[in-house]
Design a protein around this motif. Structure first.
Motif: not given
Length: 334
Positions: A188, A190-192, A195, A198, A207
């Motif tokens: 991804t 974007e950071y989640h 985690k 994701a 991530t």
């Protein structure tokens, strides 16, 4: 390192099974506490970072003073010398970690979790390298020559990069581990939170945090190759080598937030590290030569501690002088 020791015999150690077990339990407990602290991402205030830094500095001091009356002055001096070497090298780790965090645009609230992953990975790798190093050393005196050569080559590389100004450069796209991970699995943008993976659109994806952790682990391997022989150049006791590595690494997370604004000011640090690694490498080669030709002197550990401390003090002073000179020149142009 006593010059009259029998190098073909198994390495002696102050680390009894009970002491090893106690050390591992305490180490796991401290790591668990760090994971609890970083469970909820937050900005680390200076007061918190200073408190933890002082705590992790007090631990090795107390440990070194404790083993003095129990095991004698020699293990204590070896521990303190090895700790200073490891702490110096670990500060260089912080430079690289800082660059990795910037390269991956890690949110500041997640920085301490990334650092903790890096510290845990470093501890595991150091334990493996220390065990391998102990096995190699027990096989014969040639191991001292090998470790000495590794450190001398590393010292030359560190000094060359420092003189060229390329000592703290990180090429993320050039890391094979990161490239391989990107090819094998989707990532991804974007950071989640903290985690590593994701679930998006019905499938699991990595991530950016996972890429950061892999990059940190990759650099941990490089640092382990240098640091473990360096401490074996101070003491042949595998327990003390492990203890110096553990104590030096545990406080890195907090130390990062204390020094992150000052790290760039230590512009001559790598020049000093090159001198230290070169000195210890030469010490190991001389120790090997001493076993073959007794007339070759065997440098005492206390001398190593003095050389290391003087070197670190000198490069810190020269860095401050250079920074003030540059600041004065900038002010004169205005």
């Amino acid at each position: 390192m006593p010059g009259d020791m029998v190098l073909s015999a198994p390495l002696t150690s102050i680390g009894s099974p009970q002491l090893w077990a106690l050390t591992v339990v305490v180490l796991l407990g401290l790591v668990a506490v760090d994971f609890v602290i970083t469970r909820r991402p937050h900005e680390v205030p200076m007061r918190e970072a200073l408190a933890w830094t002082l705590f992790y500095l007090a631990l090795p001091v107390g440990f070194g003073l404790l083993i003095w009356p129990i095991y004698g002055s020699t293990p204590s001096v070896e521990f303190f010398t090895g700790y200073v070497v490891e702490k110096s090298l670990s500060v260089d780790n912080l430079f690289v970690f800082m660059l990795l965090l910037a390269a991956f645009a890690v949110p500041s609230a997640l920085a301490q979790r990334v650092l903790l992953y890096g510290i845990v990975g470093a501890l595991v790798l150091r334990a493996v390298f220390i065990a391998v190093g102990a096995a190699v050393l027990s096989s014969g005196t040639w191991a001292f020559l090998l470790f000495g050569a590794i450190l001398l080559v590393t010292a030359a590389k560190v000094l060359r990069d420092a003189l060229r100004g390329t000592d703290h450069q990180v090429d993320i796209d050039g890391m094979r581990s990161v490239r391989l991970l990107r090819r094998l699995l989707p990532v991804t943008n974007e950071y989640h939170g903290s985690k590593l993976a994701a679930r998006l659109d019905g499938r699991w994806t990595l991530t950016p945090m996972a890429l950061v952790v892999v990059a940190v682990f990759t650099t941990d391997v490089v640092f382990a190759v240098d640091s473990v022989p360096a401490v074996y150049g101070v003491t042949e006791d595998p327990y003390l080598v492990f203890a110096t590595n553990a104590f030096a690494l545990l406080g890195l997370r907090a130390l990062y937030f204390v020094l992150r604004n000052a790290l760039s000011a230590l512009r001559h640090l790598n020049h000093g590290l090159a001198i230290i690694l070169g000195f210890i490498g030469g010490k190991l080669v001389m120790h090997w030569a001493h076993t073959v030709w007794p007339q070759v002197p065997d440098l005492p550990t206390l001398l190593s501690l003095i050389v290391i401390m003087v070197t670190l003090a000198s490069v810190t002073a020269t860095s401050m002088v250079a920074n003030r000179r540059d600041a004065a020149r900038r002010a004169a142009r205005i």
